[in-house]
Design a protein around this motif. Structure first.
Motif, mmCIF file in Angstrom:
data_model
loop_
_atom_site.group_PDB
_atom_site.id
_atom_site.type_symbol
_atom_site.label_atom_id
_atom_site.label_comp_id
_atom_site.label_asym_id
_atom_site.label_seq_id
_atom_site.Cartn_x
_atom_site.Cartn_y
_atom_site.Cartn_z
ATOM 1 N N PRO A 21 24.254 4.488 18.307
ATOM 2 C CA PRO A 21 23.417 5.342 17.446
ATOM 3 C C PRO A 21 24.114 6.618 16.974
ATOM 4 C CG PRO A 21 22.591 5.310 19.715
ATOM 5 C CD PRO A 21 23.695 4.321 19.659
ATOM 6 N N ALA A 22 25.241 6.961 17.581
ATOM 7 C CA ALA A 22 25.935 8.165 17.125
ATOM 8 C C ALA A 22 26.719 7.902 15.845
ATOM 9 C CB ALA A 22 26.869 8.682 18.216
ATOM 10 N N VAL A 23 26.941 6.651 15.544
ATOM 11 C CA VAL A 23 27.744 6.314 14.365
ATOM 12 C C VAL A 23 26.893 5.694 13.254
ATOM 13 C CG1 VAL A 23 29.657 4.880 13.514
ATOM 14 C CG2 VAL A 23 29.820 5.999 15.753
ATOM 15 N N ASP A 25 23.099 4.632 11.469
ATOM 16 C CA ASP A 25 21.666 4.857 11.301
ATOM 17 C C ASP A 25 21.217 3.907 10.202
ATOM 18 O OD1 ASP A 25 19.129 5.861 11.570
ATOM 19 O OD2 ASP A 25 19.610 7.886 10.919
ATOM 20 N N GLN A 26 19.911 3.927 9.917
ATOM 21 C CA GLN A 26 19.424 3.048 8.853
ATOM 22 C C GLN A 26 18.659 3.858 7.821
ATOM 23 O OE1 GLN A 26 17.668 0.453 11.999
ATOM 24 N NE2 GLN A 26 17.795 -1.098 10.392
ATOM 25 N N ASP A 27 18.797 3.450 6.578
ATOM 26 C CA ASP A 27 18.077 4.088 5.498
ATOM 27 C C ASP A 27 16.574 3.925 5.714
ATOM 28 O OD1 ASP A 27 18.530 4.925 2.381
ATOM 29 O OD2 ASP A 27 16.701 3.759 2.650
ATOM 30 N N GLU A 28 15.830 5.012 5.494
ATOM 31 C CA GLU A 28 14.381 5.008 5.720
ATOM 32 C C GLU A 28 13.652 3.996 4.844
ATOM 33 O OE1 GLU A 28 11.823 7.338 7.142
ATOM 34 O OE2 GLU A 28 13.389 7.468 8.663
ATOM 35 N N SER A 29 14.126 3.796 3.632
ATOM 36 C CA SER A 29 13.320 2.976 2.737
ATOM 37 C C SER A 29 13.685 1.504 2.792
ATOM 38 C CB SER A 29 13.412 3.497 1.308
ATOM 39 O OG SER A 29 14.697 3.258 0.800
ATOM 40 N N ASP A 30 14.961 1.175 2.826
ATOM 41 C CA ASP A 30 15.262 -0.255 2.797
ATOM 42 C C ASP A 30 16.000 -0.743 4.042
ATOM 43 O OD1 ASP A 30 17.807 0.613 2.443
ATOM 44 O OD2 ASP A 30 18.068 -0.205 0.437
ATOM 45 N N GLY A 31 16.100 0.112 5.055
ATOM 46 C CA GLY A 31 16.647 -0.336 6.326
ATOM 47 C C GLY A 31 18.149 -0.576 6.350
ATOM 48 N N THR A 32 18.832 -0.333 5.228
ATOM 49 C CA THR A 32 20.264 -0.635 5.225
ATOM 50 C C THR A 32 21.064 0.416 5.997
ATOM 51 O OG1 THR A 32 20.461 0.448 3.099
ATOM 52 C CG2 THR A 32 20.291 -1.950 3.066
ATOM 53 N N VAL A 33 22.233 0.022 6.403
ATOM 54 C CA VAL A 33 23.052 0.840 7.300
ATOM 55 C C VAL A 33 23.524 2.141 6.625
ATOM 56 C CG1 VAL A 33 25.124 -0.478 6.680
ATOM 57 C CG2 VAL A 33 25.079 0.770 8.839
ATOM 58 N N VAL A 34 23.503 3.203 7.428
ATOM 59 C CA VAL A 34 24.020 4.499 6.984
ATOM 60 C C VAL A 34 25.056 4.924 8.019
ATOM 61 C CG1 VAL A 34 23.421 6.931 6.623
ATOM 62 C CG2 VAL A 34 21.794 5.141 5.957
ATOM 63 N N LEU A 35 26.229 5.296 7.547
ATOM 64 C CA LEU A 35 27.272 5.745 8.475
ATOM 65 C C LEU A 35 27.118 7.241 8.723
ATOM 66 C CD1 LEU A 35 30.787 4.284 7.600
ATOM 67 C CD2 LEU A 35 29.395 3.910 9.641
ATOM 68 N N LEU A 36 27.072 7.619 9.993
ATOM 69 C CA LEU A 36 26.971 9.047 10.300
ATOM 70 C C LEU A 36 28.361 9.668 10.365
ATOM 71 C CD1 LEU A 36 24.182 8.757 13.013
ATOM 72 C CD2 LEU A 36 23.915 9.299 10.581
ATOM 73 N N THR A 37 29.342 8.824 10.655
ATOM 74 C CA THR A 37 30.735 9.264 10.629
ATOM 75 C C THR A 37 31.560 8.015 10.351
ATOM 76 O OG1 THR A 37 32.591 9.920 12.004
ATOM 77 C CG2 THR A 37 30.723 9.049 13.158
ATOM 78 N N ASP A 38 32.696 8.151 9.708
ATOM 79 C CA ASP A 38 33.431 6.915 9.417
ATOM 80 C C ASP A 38 34.724 6.823 10.215
ATOM 81 O OD1 ASP A 38 34.940 8.771 8.189
ATOM 82 O OD2 ASP A 38 34.922 7.842 6.198
ATOM 83 N N SER A 39 34.871 7.762 11.150
ATOM 84 C CA SER A 39 36.089 7.736 11.935
ATOM 85 C C SER A 39 35.747 7.987 13.399
ATOM 86 C CB SER A 39 37.024 8.825 11.397
ATOM 87 O OG SER A 39 38.168 8.872 12.181
ATOM 88 N N VAL A 40 36.150 7.070 14.267
ATOM 89 C CA VAL A 40 35.783 7.202 15.680
ATOM 90 C C VAL A 40 36.961 6.828 16.579
ATOM 91 C CG1 VAL A 40 33.350 6.667 15.335
ATOM 92 C CG2 VAL A 40 34.958 4.809 15.733
ATOM 93 N N ASP A 41 36.862 7.238 17.861
ATOM 94 C CA ASP A 41 37.868 6.757 18.806
ATOM 95 C C ASP A 41 37.268 6.588 20.200
ATOM 96 O OD1 ASP A 41 37.622 9.378 19.665
ATOM 97 O OD2 ASP A 41 39.287 10.023 18.366
ATOM 98 N N GLY A 42 38.104 6.179 21.138
ATOM 99 C CA GLY A 42 37.711 6.043 22.544
ATOM 100 C C GLY A 42 36.602 5.032 22.745
ATOM 101 N N THR A 44 33.532 5.170 21.970
ATOM 102 C CA THR A 44 32.710 4.968 20.778
ATOM 103 C C THR A 44 33.313 3.849 19.939
ATOM 104 O OG1 THR A 44 32.378 7.322 20.861
ATOM 105 C CG2 THR A 44 31.544 6.211 18.916
ATOM 106 N N ALA A 45 34.619 3.860 19.827
ATOM 107 C CA ALA A 45 35.292 2.835 19.038
ATOM 108 C C ALA A 45 35.017 1.448 19.611
ATOM 109 C CB ALA A 45 36.791 3.107 18.992
ATOM 110 N N GLU A 46 34.951 1.361 20.950
ATOM 111 C CA GLU A 46 34.637 0.067 21.582
ATOM 112 C C GLU A 46 33.261 -0.422 21.156
ATOM 113 O OE1 GLU A 46 36.226 -2.332 23.085
ATOM 114 O OE2 GLU A 46 37.807 -0.977 22.341
ATOM 115 N N ARG A 47 32.311 0.522 21.172
ATOM 116 C CA ARG A 47 30.945 0.121 20.811
ATOM 117 C C ARG A 47 30.840 -0.214 19.324
ATOM 118 N NH1 ARG A 47 29.770 3.822 24.969
ATOM 119 N NH2 ARG A 47 29.557 5.531 23.490
#
Ligand code: SF4
Lengths: 64, 390
Positions: A21-23, A25-42, A44-47
């Motif tokens: 959930p840290a990376v 989320d979903q758009d309120e209206s159509d449920g499609t994916v929203v990226l909260l960040t596009d770069s991760v490591d450690g 978080t990257a595994e998940r």
């Protein structure tokens, strides 16, 4: 690690949000994916990798 | 094929998977179809747009004869293909996001607590299905959709008739007609005065887009009502039995509420109650698992077999609530993956977290192989579950 999403393919299942959930989320209206960040490591990257695997629409990809 | 014991998938699955993972089988209707038993193949098939979900297509490998329904039944989401499917799904999926479901948590908790109060008040022995398994998802979906819960006996009856494979064609037709006309009336009322619930909001949304599609709303309401009832109810009953039968697993759950998330995924995998929701028909020639499936041929993605594939899960026939089985296909895969999955997850988590804590002495009043299993239903489960607690 960089992440990309293909919103046209996304079917709003929210599997990605459950996986990390840290990376994702979903758009309120159509449920499609929203990226909260596009770069991760450690751990978080595994998940994010897991999210990429379980996404039913194969709408997530890892760029590097 | 029958489940080996009430808990394990049919033994034939293991043989097929090992020897003939993509194989022709004969359906009860006399037609032939391909059966897929490997996790990898089932996922690949479900993610491939060259397989159609159109259940009204004469080529679709249905297990029951549905010719009578074909002419008039308006396809709902589960039966749609692109390009109709995407926009139709998007119009509602926003109602089922993880965040929205999280916001429902307090209300679902209240409903679960009330159901357990009712169970305890009923006195021993009581039927868990009547007091908990059915009313919880039923109330939740009714409130979500804006369908009066007072009518639940009516739609529960008809929806279980529809799911029972032994129901005669005329009775199936009748159940569809009754539900359709009930929901048609309800939606007409909401069209006159839209209420703040899923169906009311869909009406407002359609108007904003300059559309009025009464029929589409009726078929959507139909799908969500039927799917929202039986599936979660059966998972509550079966999950309760499985946890009581595996005291070590139950102890894990009670010691750490954090594992409930994984426990729910594992129970979903272990039972895979709607195993044939993942049936499709090929629209082009496609190769799956090294076998050529020709356009027009039916395919059963046996999700229960896939979810017990040793290549995907160690000791697949063991219940292991810690395993983290998130990649199971119990909700399907691909564009049709269950719309209500996050609602189902939330309900199951709350029920299992609450039930065993509030009723620590819970036990089943019958040997588990004598329970009343739904052996002939599209959705596997239990008709009743007698329990006691003191
Ligand atoms: S898991 Fe895939 S389909 Fe579901 S919301 Fe995330 S990106 Fe979209």
């Amino acid at each position: 690690m960089k992440i990309a999403t293909d919103v046209d393919r996304c079917v709003g299942a929210g599997q990605c949000v459950l996986a990390e959930p840290a990376v994702f989320d979903q758009d309120e209206s159509d449920g499609t994916v929203v990226l909260l960040t596009d770069s991760v490591d450690g751990e978080t990257a595994e998940r994010v990798r897991e999210a990429t695997h379980i996404c039913p629409a194969q709408a997530l990809s890892i760029l590097d | 094929m029958e489940r080996r014991c009430p808990y394990a998938p049919p033994a034939e699955y293991d043989e097929l998977r090992a020897e003939n993972p993509v194989t022709k089988v004969e359906l009860p209707t006399g037609r032939q179809a391909w059966a897929l038993t490997r996790h990898e193949d089932v996922r690949a098939m479900l993610a491939d747009p060259r397989f159609s979900s159109d259940r009204m297509s004469p080529q679709f490998p249905t297990l029951v004869d549905n010719t009578q329904l074909r002419s008039t039944f308006r396809p709902s989401l589960i039966s749609m293909d692109p390009p109709e499917h995407g926009p139709a799904r998007r119009a509602v999926v926003g109602e089922f996001t993880v965040r929205r479901m999280e916001a429902l948590r307090p209300r679902i908790q209240e409903i679960v607590d009330q159901a357990i109060d009712d169970l305890l008040a009923a006195g021993e022995p009581a039927d868990l299905v009547t007091h908990v398994s059915l009313p919880v998802p039923s109330l939740v979906i009714c409130e979500q959709l804006g369908v009066p819960y007072a009518d639940h006996d009516f739609f529960q009856q008809h929806s279980s008739k529809l799911l029972n494979r032994e129901t005669a064609q005329e009775d199936r037709r009748d159940a569809v007609d009754q539900l359709t006309s009930y929901l048609g009336k309800l939606i007409t009322e909401k069209e006159a005065a839209p209420t703040d619930d899923l169906l009311g909001r869909q009406i407002v949304k359609q108007r904003e887009e300059g559309k009025v599609d009464h029929e589409a709303l009726v078929s959507l309401a139909f799908l969500l009502l039927v799917a929202g009832h039986e599936t979660t109810a059966n998972m509550i009953s079966l999950g309760t039995v499985a946890l009581l039968e595996h005291p070590d697993q139950l102890a894990l759950l009670l010691n750490d509420p954090g594992v409930t998330l994984n426990a729910v995924e594992e129970l979903l995998r272990y039972f895979t109650i709607a195993e044939l929701a993942t049936t499709r028909v090929a629209t082009e020639d496609v190769e799956i698992g090294g076998v050529l499936i020709r356009a027009g041929e039916g395919v059963l993605g046996l999700s229960n077999a896939a979810n017990h594939d040793p290549a995907a899960y160690d000791r697949p026939d063991e219940l292991d609530i810690a395993r983290g089985a998130r990649n199971h296909v119990a909700f399907g895969f691909g564009a049709h993956q269950c719309l209500g999955q996050n609602l189902a997850r939330m309900e199951l988590q709350i029920v299992f977290d609450t039930l065993f804590r509030r009723v620590p002495g819970l036990r089943i009043e019958k040997p588990i192989d004598e329970l009343d299993y739904k052996r002939n239903s599209t959705v596997y489960g239990l008709h009743s579950l007698p329990v006691a607690w003191s």
